[in-house]
Design a protein around this motif. Sequence first.
Motif, PDB file in Angstrom:
ATOM      1  N   ASP A 175      22.509  34.583  23.818  1.00 53.75           N
ATOM      2  CA  ASP A 175      22.378  35.713  22.905  1.00 53.75           C
ATOM      3  C   ASP A 175      22.015  36.946  23.736  1.00 53.75           C
ATOM      4  OD1 ASP A 175      21.481  37.679  21.100  1.00 53.75           O
ATOM      5  OD2 ASP A 175      20.720  36.190  19.689  1.00 53.75           O
ATOM      6  N   TYR A 176      22.980  37.845  23.909  1.00 56.21           N
ATOM      7  CA  TYR A 176      22.757  39.013  24.762  1.00 56.21           C
ATOM      8  C   TYR A 176      21.596  39.858  24.259  1.00 56.21           C
ATOM      9  CZ  TYR A 176      23.377  43.516  27.035  1.00 56.21           C
ATOM     10  OH  TYR A 176      23.152  44.677  27.732  1.00 56.21           O
ATOM     11  N   SER A 177      21.529  40.063  22.961  1.00 55.68           N
ATOM     12  CA  SER A 177      20.485  40.909  22.388  1.00 55.68           C
ATOM     13  C   SER A 177      19.099  40.337  22.647  1.00 55.68           C
ATOM     14  CB  SER A 177      20.701  41.082  20.879  1.00 55.68           C
ATOM     15  OG  SER A 177      21.925  41.735  20.624  1.00 55.68           O
ATOM     16  N   VAL A 219      12.884  43.901  40.458  1.00 54.01           N
ATOM     17  CA  VAL A 219      14.008  44.072  39.527  1.00 54.01           C
ATOM     18  C   VAL A 219      14.045  42.918  38.540  1.00 54.01           C
ATOM     19  CG1 VAL A 219      16.535  44.088  39.331  1.00 54.01           C
ATOM     20  CG2 VAL A 219      15.434  45.383  41.157  1.00 54.01           C
ATOM     21  N   VAL A 220      14.335  43.234  37.286  1.00 54.50           N
ATOM     22  CA  VAL A 220      14.702  42.228  36.287  1.00 54.50           C
ATOM     23  C   VAL A 220      16.172  42.467  35.967  1.00 54.50           C
ATOM     24  CG1 VAL A 220      14.371  41.346  33.946  1.00 54.50           C
ATOM     25  CG2 VAL A 220      12.391  42.097  35.290  1.00 54.50           C
ATOM     26  N   CYS A 221      16.995  41.464  36.208  1.00 52.00           N
ATOM     27  CA  CYS A 221      18.447  41.586  36.035  1.00 52.00           C
ATOM     28  C   CYS A 221      18.895  40.736  34.858  1.00 52.00           C
ATOM     29  CB  CYS A 221      19.159  41.150  37.310  1.00 52.00           C
ATOM     30  SG  CYS A 221      20.959  41.271  37.255  1.00 52.00           S
ATOM     31  N   HIS A 222      19.754  41.307  34.007  1.00 54.28           N
ATOM     32  CA  HIS A 222      20.202  40.593  32.824  1.00 54.28           C
ATOM     33  C   HIS A 222      21.619  41.034  32.447  1.00 54.28           C
ATOM     34  CE1 HIS A 222      20.744  40.618  28.333  1.00 54.28           C
ATOM     35  NE2 HIS A 222      20.530  39.330  28.565  1.00 54.28           N
ATOM     36  N   GLY A 223      22.420  40.090  31.946  1.00 61.03           N
ATOM     37  CA  GLY A 223      23.717  40.428  31.389  1.00 61.03           C
ATOM     38  C   GLY A 223      24.830  40.679  32.388  1.00 61.03           C
ATOM     39  N   LEU A 224      24.598  40.347  33.669  1.00 59.75           N
ATOM     40  CA  LEU A 224      25.596  40.626  34.698  1.00 59.75           C
ATOM     41  C   LEU A 224      26.040  39.364  35.443  1.00 59.75           C
ATOM     42  CD1 LEU A 224      23.888  43.855  36.023  1.00 59.75           C
ATOM     43  CD2 LEU A 224      26.073  43.756  34.804  1.00 59.75           C
ATOM     44  N   CYS A 225      25.679  38.201  34.908  1.00 57.85           N
ATOM     45  CA  CYS A 225      26.082  36.899  35.481  1.00 57.85           C
ATOM     46  C   CYS A 225      25.586  36.707  36.916  1.00 57.85           C
ATOM     47  CB  CYS A 225      27.603  36.733  35.426  1.00 57.85           C
ATOM     48  SG  CYS A 225      28.284  36.808  33.766  1.00 57.85           S
ATOM     49  N   ALA A 226      24.545  37.426  37.305  1.00 59.88           N
ATOM     50  CA  ALA A 226      24.052  37.322  38.684  1.00 59.88           C
ATOM     51  C   ALA A 226      23.506  35.941  38.996  1.00 59.88           C
ATOM     52  CB  ALA A 226      22.992  38.389  38.936  1.00 59.88           C
ATOM     53  N   HIS A 227      23.112  35.193  37.960  1.00 58.25           N
ATOM     54  CA  HIS A 227      22.592  33.840  38.195  1.00 58.25           C
ATOM     55  C   HIS A 227      23.658  32.923  38.791  1.00 58.25           C
ATOM     56  CE1 HIS A 227      24.551  33.800  34.271  1.00 58.25           C
ATOM     57  NE2 HIS A 227      24.635  32.494  34.358  1.00 58.25           N
ATOM     58  N   LEU A 228      24.927  33.315  38.678  1.00 60.15           N
ATOM     59  CA  LEU A 228      26.012  32.495  39.198  1.00 60.15           C
ATOM     60  C   LEU A 228      26.323  32.766  40.667  1.00 60.15           C
ATOM     61  CD1 LEU A 228      28.520  32.624  36.189  1.00 60.15           C
ATOM     62  CD2 LEU A 228      27.065  30.708  36.869  1.00 60.15           C
ATOM     63  N   TYR A 229      25.906  33.904  41.185  1.00 57.81           N
ATOM     64  CA  TYR A 229      26.252  34.201  42.579  1.00 57.81           C
ATOM     65  C   TYR A 229      25.051  34.538  43.455  1.00 57.81           C
ATOM     66  CZ  TYR A 229      26.497  39.004  40.625  1.00 57.81           C
ATOM     67  OH  TYR A 229      26.237  40.183  39.969  1.00 57.81           O
ATOM     68  N   VAL A 282      16.394  32.470  35.458  1.00 60.12           N
ATOM     69  CA  VAL A 282      15.810  32.027  34.190  1.00 60.12           C
ATOM     70  C   VAL A 282      16.908  31.793  33.163  1.00 60.12           C
ATOM     71  CG1 VAL A 282      14.210  32.630  32.331  1.00 60.12           C
ATOM     72  CG2 VAL A 282      13.755  33.407  34.676  1.00 60.12           C
ATOM     73  N   ARG A 283      16.812  30.673  32.481  1.00 60.93           N
ATOM     74  CA  ARG A 283      17.752  30.354  31.399  1.00 60.93           C
ATOM     75  C   ARG A 283      17.011  30.412  30.082  1.00 60.93           C
ATOM     76  NH1 ARG A 283      21.405  29.676  27.971  1.00 60.93           N
ATOM     77  NH2 ARG A 283      22.888  27.950  28.011  1.00 60.93           N
ATOM     78  N   LEU A 284      17.473  31.267  29.171  1.00 60.15           N
ATOM     79  CA  LEU A 284      16.925  31.299  27.819  1.00 60.15           C
ATOM     80  C   LEU A 284      17.760  30.357  26.965  1.00 60.15           C
ATOM     81  CD1 LEU A 284      16.297  35.126  27.349  1.00 60.15           C
ATOM     82  CD2 LEU A 284      14.752  33.384  28.279  1.00 60.15           C
ATOM     83  N   LEU A 285      17.125  29.307  26.503  1.00 58.56           N
ATOM     84  CA  LEU A 285      17.823  28.262  25.763  1.00 58.56           C
ATOM     85  C   LEU A 285      17.451  28.374  24.290  1.00 58.56           C
ATOM     86  CD1 LEU A 285      19.662  25.982  26.874  1.00 58.56           C
ATOM     87  CD2 LEU A 285      17.708  24.453  26.706  1.00 58.56           C
ATOM     88  N   VAL A 309      13.404  27.336  32.701  1.00 59.71           N
ATOM     89  CA  VAL A 309      14.118  27.249  31.427  1.00 59.71           C
ATOM     90  C   VAL A 309      13.127  27.501  30.299  1.00 59.71           C
ATOM     91  CG1 VAL A 309      15.463  25.770  29.876  1.00 59.71           C
ATOM     92  CG2 VAL A 309      15.794  25.600  32.351  1.00 59.71           C
ATOM     93  N   ILE A 310      13.461  28.429  29.410  1.00 63.90           N
ATOM     94  CA  ILE A 310      12.590  28.755  28.278  1.00 63.90           C
ATOM     95  C   ILE A 310      13.353  28.516  26.984  1.00 63.90           C
ATOM     96  CG2 ILE A 310      11.252  30.555  27.116  1.00 63.90           C
ATOM     97  CD1 ILE A 310      10.988  31.969  29.793  1.00 63.90           C
ATOM     98  N   ARG A 311      12.810  27.645  26.155  1.00 67.95           N
ATOM     99  CA  ARG A 311      13.395  27.437  24.822  1.00 67.95           C
ATOM    100  C   ARG A 311      12.866  28.526  23.901  1.00 67.95           C
ATOM    101  NH1 ARG A 311      12.709  20.904  24.045  1.00 67.95           N
ATOM    102  NH2 ARG A 311      14.098  20.259  25.732  1.00 67.95           N
ATOM    103  N   THR A 312      13.746  29.348  23.417  1.00 67.94           N
ATOM    104  CA  THR A 312      13.306  30.522  22.656  1.00 67.94           C
ATOM    105  C   THR A 312      13.258  30.299  21.153  1.00 67.94           C
ATOM    106  OG1 THR A 312      15.596  31.352  22.594  1.00 67.94           O
ATOM    107  CG2 THR A 312      14.194  32.096  24.413  1.00 67.94           C
ATOM    108  N   LYS A 313      13.817  29.210  20.680  1.00 67.12           N
ATOM    109  CA  LYS A 313      13.830  28.970  19.238  1.00 67.12           C
ATOM    110  C   LYS A 313      12.409  28.757  18.735  1.00 67.12           C
ATOM    111  CE  LYS A 313      15.974  26.164  15.622  1.00 67.12           C
ATOM    112  NZ  LYS A 313      16.888  25.037  15.320  1.00 67.12           N
TER     113      LYS A 313
END
Length: 270
Positions: A10-12, A87-97, A107-110, A162-166
């Motif tokens: 969820d991007y938002s 820096v806090v980076c979000h929404g740019l797929c940086a976790h993949l590279y 960090v993975r928001l689950l 990993v953070i479960r956000t629900k």
Amino acid sequence: MPVIIIAADDYSEGRVIAEQTAAGLGYRLVDREVLGEISKAWNISEKYLLKVLDESALLSSVSSKRSRRHRAIVQREVLRLLLQDNVVCHGLCAHLYVLGVSHVIRVRLLPSPPEAGPDNPEDEAKTSCIEKAKRGDQKSCRCWSLKDPESDRQDIGRYDLVIRTKGVAVSNSVQLLTAVAKDPNLRANTYALKCLKDLELAASVRIRLLETFTNVNVEVNAATVVVKTRLSKRNRNQNIESIKKMVGDISGVSYVEVHALNGLLSKALS
């Protein structure tokens, strides 16, 4: 201080947590707004940059030379920002590279618990991998190459936290990330910064080579660059010399090695 990279379905939701974490730490937030700056600097449509960052394209072994080059452009510009630290980076797929760099916390928001199974046991989902990052194990810093990622973002073992956000308040997630970022064991060190610089240089090399060649794998260690690419036997030596010249002209490169792949070996580029 560490760099925090947040990946969220969820991007938002990810944006809110990233923004509040950055504000609480006094860090810079690197989000999709930077695509506007990249768009202007490189004269590329911002809409197209968003498209090439789509994970279905990122995880595919089939993509055009143009999209690979533009993806490398985004990667290089993001890596330059990450090198500024704090820096806090979000929404740019940086976790993949950005893989395995000791002061980078992925960090993975689950949104909900993953299903248990032999390859993804439920107790694995409950366990943070942050202890590995806290140890600052330099051997885990696999910064040798920057290539199109093949990892599955759903594999939580690829994240440090990993953070479960629900059902969890945003403030609680922010509080956790803030506490982790303040851990003195996660400060950037010389070797970790070298890893990020190697990744940045590898992206620069890919940008240059993808102007001409269809696909390349670039490995960097300090000023040494190793390029692997598919080359036909016809004009192979000429192409190798061309690659060496193109890469050798890039600032920061002192030595270039080229491996021409064909047949089954070319799968290394996928």
